[in-house]
Write a protein that holds these residues in place. Sequence first.
Motif, PDB file in Angstrom:
ATOM      1  N   SER A 217      -9.859 -19.242  -5.317  1.00  0.00           N
ATOM      2  CA  SER A 217      -9.938 -19.251  -6.772  1.00  0.00           C
ATOM      3  C   SER A 217      -9.777 -17.851  -7.351  1.00  0.00           C
ATOM      4  O   SER A 217      -9.071 -17.643  -8.338  1.00  0.00           O
ATOM      5  CB  SER A 217     -11.278 -19.851  -7.211  1.00  0.00           C
ATOM      6  OG  SER A 217     -11.352 -19.978  -8.606  1.00  0.00           O
ATOM      7  N   ILE A 218     -10.405 -16.868  -6.705  1.00  0.00           N
ATOM      8  CA  ILE A 218     -10.326 -15.479  -7.171  1.00  0.00           C
ATOM      9  C   ILE A 218      -8.926 -14.910  -6.946  1.00  0.00           C
ATOM     10  O   ILE A 218      -8.393 -14.184  -7.794  1.00  0.00           O
ATOM     11  CB  ILE A 218     -11.370 -14.612  -6.446  1.00  0.00           C
ATOM     12  CG1 ILE A 218     -12.783 -15.053  -6.818  1.00  0.00           C
ATOM     13  CG2 ILE A 218     -11.182 -13.132  -6.777  1.00  0.00           C
ATOM     14  CD1 ILE A 218     -13.868 -14.386  -5.993  1.00  0.00           C
TER      15      ILE A 218
ATOM     16  N   LEU B  33     -18.065 -20.436  -9.828  1.00  0.00           N
ATOM     17  CA  LEU B  33     -17.691 -19.542  -8.734  1.00  0.00           C
ATOM     18  C   LEU B  33     -18.932 -18.964  -8.059  1.00  0.00           C
ATOM     19  O   LEU B  33     -19.040 -18.960  -6.824  1.00  0.00           O
ATOM     20  CB  LEU B  33     -16.805 -18.413  -9.261  1.00  0.00           C
ATOM     21  CG  LEU B  33     -16.401 -17.339  -8.254  1.00  0.00           C
ATOM     22  CD1 LEU B  33     -15.525 -17.937  -7.157  1.00  0.00           C
ATOM     23  CD2 LEU B  33     -15.678 -16.193  -8.944  1.00  0.00           C
TER      24      LEU B  33
ATOM     25  N   SER C  51     -13.863 -20.175  -2.844  1.00  0.00           N
ATOM     26  CA  SER C  51     -14.149 -19.070  -3.763  1.00  0.00           C
ATOM     27  C   SER C  51     -13.056 -18.006  -3.703  1.00  0.00           C
ATOM     28  O   SER C  51     -12.578 -17.529  -4.743  1.00  0.00           O
ATOM     29  CB  SER C  51     -15.507 -18.444  -3.413  1.00  0.00           C
ATOM     30  OG  SER C  51     -16.543 -19.395  -3.520  1.00  0.00           O
TER      31      SER C  51
ATOM     32  N   GLN D 283     -12.226 -25.035  -7.085  1.00  0.00           N
ATOM     33  CA  GLN D 283     -13.658 -25.136  -7.361  1.00  0.00           C
ATOM     34  C   GLN D 283     -14.081 -26.587  -7.569  1.00  0.00           C
ATOM     35  O   GLN D 283     -15.174 -26.995  -7.171  1.00  0.00           O
ATOM     36  CB  GLN D 283     -14.004 -24.302  -8.592  1.00  0.00           C
ATOM     37  CG  GLN D 283     -13.897 -22.807  -8.386  1.00  0.00           C
ATOM     38  CD  GLN D 283     -14.826 -22.313  -7.283  1.00  0.00           C
ATOM     39  OE1 GLN D 283     -16.041 -22.452  -7.364  1.00  0.00           O
ATOM     40  NE2 GLN D 283     -14.244 -21.752  -6.236  1.00  0.00           N
TER      41      GLN D 283
END
Length: 208
Positions: A164-165, A134, A161, A192
């Motif tokens: 993904s978060i 990340l 990013s 990712q």
Amino acid sequence: MSESVNRWYYFSGILAPIWLLLGVIISGSFYPEYSHYNQAMSELGAKGSPTHILSPVINNYPLGVLFIIFGFGIIKTFSTSRLARASGVLVVIHGLSSFAAGFFSCDVGCALESPSTEQNIHNISGLILFVSLLLSSLMWVFISARCLGVRWFGWFSLVCSIFSIALLPLMAGAVESGEAFGLYQRVSYGSQALWVLVFSIVLLRLKA
């Protein structure tokens, strides 16, 4: 670096996400009633699972090698940019964490209650595995235009990013409900892995 050596470095980054997808599918096929929708990928290598030995051999270890090779490729390619080289170091760390997560298995079912020492190491390795990639992708939000001359890749890195978060709260909720954790984990890590794939292609086209 020679053009042929460059290609091997970058091709490993292209191969890693493909290997991940096929490895998880193949491992899951040897695990009766395994649910890609509900179960974590770590359960494929958990103690007592039908794929305890198989999963790290075809997933964690080969992927670790591929990410390490790709990370070294980034380091060698961008010798004048500290952030770019740091991102390569993080990819190498990601690869090493893949080895650790495969070697240290989680307990049966990967339950969070009263985990063994081995599962704690596995969980820490998994956290490092997630954070390292990340952070690596986030760095390219700021240096893509300067190091690659490609502005869109900076925006692409940001989207991957954030995506993904953003899935982390859903994963936490899925742990409580017992439903859809596998889906959220795969999509989160998959974003990712997609970043690595696209980054590798960009490097192959611009640098090789």
